[in-house]
Design an enzyme around this catalytic site. Structure first.
Site, PDB file in Angstrom:
ATOM      1  N   ARG A   1       5.544  11.725  -3.467  1.00  0.00           N
ATOM      2  CA  ARG A   1       5.349  12.942  -2.243  1.00  0.00           C
ATOM      3  C   ARG A   1       6.986  11.700  -0.620  1.00  0.00           C
ATOM      4  NH1 ARG A   1       1.516  14.074  -3.344  1.00  0.00           N
ATOM      5  NH2 ARG A   1      -0.901  14.361  -3.143  1.00  0.00           N
TER       6      ARG A   1
ATOM      7  N   GLU B   1      12.717  -9.714   0.921  1.00  0.00           N
ATOM      8  CA  GLU B   1      12.150  -8.412   0.913  1.00  0.00           C
ATOM      9  C   GLU B   1      12.638  -7.406   0.951  1.00  0.00           C
ATOM     10  OE1 GLU B   1      11.505  -9.051   5.176  1.00  0.00           O
ATOM     11  OE2 GLU B   1      10.478  -7.627   5.661  1.00  0.00           O
TER      12      GLU B   1
ATOM     13  N   TYR C   1      11.795   8.679   0.596  1.00  0.00           N
ATOM     14  CA  TYR C   1      11.531   7.127  -0.283  1.00  0.00           C
ATOM     15  C   TYR C   1      11.927   8.048  -1.466  1.00  0.00           C
ATOM     16  CZ  TYR C   1       8.289   6.083   2.662  1.00  0.00           C
ATOM     17  OH  TYR C   1       7.699   5.514   4.170  1.00  0.00           O
TER      18      TYR C   1
ATOM     19  N   HIS D   1      13.157  -2.862   1.648  1.00  0.00           N
ATOM     20  CA  HIS D   1      12.613  -1.652   2.538  1.00  0.00           C
ATOM     21  C   HIS D   1      13.441  -0.585   1.623  1.00  0.00           C
ATOM     22  CE1 HIS D   1       9.634  -3.571   4.329  1.00  0.00           C
ATOM     23  NE2 HIS D   1      10.701  -4.186   5.469  1.00  0.00           N
TER      24      HIS D   1
ATOM     25  N   ASN E   1       8.197  -5.651  -1.642  1.00  0.00           N
ATOM     26  CA  ASN E   1       7.993  -4.773  -1.060  1.00  0.00           C
ATOM     27  C   ASN E   1       6.498  -4.412  -0.192  1.00  0.00           C
ATOM     28  OD1 ASN E   1       7.880  -2.502   1.138  1.00  0.00           O
ATOM     29  ND2 ASN E   1       9.055  -1.568  -0.534  1.00  0.00           N
TER      30      ASN E   1
ATOM     31  N   PRO F   1       0.426  -1.345   0.173  1.00  0.00           N
ATOM     32  CA  PRO F   1      -0.023   0.000  -0.447  1.00  0.00           C
ATOM     33  C   PRO F   1       1.009   1.476   0.294  1.00  0.00           C
ATOM     34  CG  PRO F   1      -0.200  -1.503   2.292  1.00  0.00           C
ATOM     35  CD  PRO F   1       0.228  -1.751   1.159  1.00  0.00           C
ATOM     36  N   ASN F   2       0.350   2.326  -0.665  1.00  0.00           N
ATOM     37  CA  ASN F   2       0.958   3.717  -0.775  1.00  0.00           C
ATOM     38  C   ASN F   2       2.051   4.101  -1.519  1.00  0.00           C
ATOM     39  OD1 ASN F   2      -1.484   4.629   0.613  1.00  0.00           O
ATOM     40  ND2 ASN F   2      -0.318   3.894   2.461  1.00  0.00           N
TER      41      ASN F   2
ATOM     42  N   ALA G   1       2.848  -1.359   4.825  1.00  0.00           N
ATOM     43  CA  ALA G   1       2.830  -1.321   6.096  1.00  0.00           C
ATOM     44  C   ALA G   1       2.654  -2.890   6.384  1.00  0.00           C
ATOM     45  CB  ALA G   1       1.664  -0.015   6.199  1.00  0.00           C
TER      46      ALA G   1
ATOM     47  N   ARG H   1      13.547   4.139  12.242  1.00  0.00           N
ATOM     48  CA  ARG H   1      12.599   4.800  11.929  1.00  0.00           C
ATOM     49  C   ARG H   1      11.842   4.324  13.363  1.00  0.00           C
ATOM     50  NH1 ARG H   1       9.655   4.981   6.644  1.00  0.00           N
ATOM     51  NH2 ARG H   1       8.360   6.386   6.925  1.00  0.00           N
TER      52      ARG H   1
HETATM   53  O1  CA2 Z   1      10.799   1.555   3.446  1.00  0.00           O
HETATM   54  C1  CA2 Z   1       9.844   0.786   2.969  1.00  0.00           C
HETATM   55  O2  CA2 Z   1       9.798   0.502   1.809  1.00  0.00           O
HETATM   56  C2  CA2 Z   1       8.519   0.737   3.915  1.00  0.00           C
HETATM   57  O3  CA2 Z   1       7.965  -0.765   3.128  1.00  0.00           O
HETATM   58  C3  CA2 Z   1       7.810   2.047   3.263  1.00  0.00           C
HETATM   59  C4  CA2 Z   1       5.655   1.938   4.148  1.00  0.00           C
HETATM   60  C5  CA2 Z   1       6.273   2.309   5.426  1.00  0.00           C
HETATM   61  O4  CA2 Z   1       5.474   1.459   6.028  1.00  0.00           O
HETATM   62  C6  CA2 Z   1       7.150   0.495   5.272  1.00  0.00           C
HETATM   63  O5  CA2 Z   1       7.301   1.116   7.480  1.00  0.00           O
HETATM   64  C7  CA2 Z   1       8.501   0.757   5.340  1.00  0.00           C
HETATM   65  C8  CA2 Z   1       5.602   2.981   3.029  1.00  0.00           C
HETATM   66  C9  CA2 Z   1       4.994   2.892   1.655  1.00  0.00           C
HETATM   67  C10 CA2 Z   1       4.642   4.347   1.976  1.00  0.00           C
HETATM   68  O6  CA2 Z   1       5.020   4.843   0.431  1.00  0.00           O
HETATM   69  C11 CA2 Z   1       5.122   6.431   0.559  1.00  0.00           C
HETATM   70  C12 CA2 Z   1       5.705   6.480  -1.105  1.00  0.00           C
HETATM   71  C13 CA2 Z   1       5.526   7.779  -0.846  1.00  0.00           C
HETATM   72  C14 CA2 Z   1       4.437   8.816  -0.475  1.00  0.00           C
HETATM   73  C15 CA2 Z   1       4.445   8.599   0.519  1.00  0.00           C
HETATM   74  C16 CA2 Z   1       4.191   7.499   0.965  1.00  0.00           C
END
Ligand code: CA2
Length: 149
Positions: free
Chosen positions: A18, A98, A23, A100, A74, A10-11, A77, A107
């Site tokens: 963003r 996996e 990221y 990230h 990946n 997700p996201n 969340a 974090r």
């Molecule tokens: O660091 C990563 O790749 C995560 O898997 C990203 C997840 C986070 O919940 C994990 O703890 C670590 C969040 C992905 C959200 O992606 C976004 C990308 C751009 C802007 C907003 C959110």
């Protein structure tokens, strides 16, 4: 030629649009293009997916049981919440890496636990979107090594 699934939770569709400080600037479409290029250089095919719905990720893992040789995931969340994704990965026999993008260990503490790490053969965190390339390389290497009985 083997098929490698690259799955995104997700996201991650917002990548590059963003929070670039966390990221980076690459979009998910950029990541997909880089993954396709590398996979073809290594003689593999990829299926690249992203979903904000847990069941879709589980369905793709089930699909990979039938026709996939390895998985780079990946889970975003869902990493920290999804026993269902772990259960699905436990039914998959090939290599699982996996990924990230951020260093989850630097974090918040709620990002330190991963259900998926209980199954993953390797975990890459904090290397930005380059982690996907490294994950694909690792899966390709593992596919060359004959499995132990
Ligand atoms: O660091 C990563 O790749 C995560 O898997 C990203 C997840 C986070 O919940 C994990 O703890 C670590 C969040 C992905 C959200 O992606 C976004 C990308 C751009 C802007 C907003 C959110």
């Amino acid at each position: 030629m083997s098929l490698i699934y690259v799955l995104n939770g997700p996201n991650l569709n917002l990548l590059g649009k963003r929070q670039p400080r966390i990221y980076g600037h690459e979009t998910l479409a950029d990541v997909e293009a880089d993954c396709r290029k590398l996979a073809s250089e290594l003689g593999h095919e990829i299926r690249f997916h992203q979903s904000n719905r847990e069941y879709e990720i589980i369905d793709w893992i089930h699909e990979a049981r039938e026709d996939g040789a390895g998985i780079v995931i990946n889970p975003a969340a869902f990493t920290h919440t999804s026993l269902a994704i772990l259960d699905a990965l436990n039914t998959f026999e090939g290599p699982v890496i996996e990924i990230h993008i951020s260093n989850v260990h630097k974090r918040e503490s709620f990002r330190h636990h991963s259900f998926v790490s209980h199954r993953a053969d390797g975990v890459i965190a904090g290397l930005g979107t380059e982690g996907y390339q490294l994950g694909i390389r690792r899966v390709a290497t593992m596919l060359k090594v004959p499995k132990k009985e």
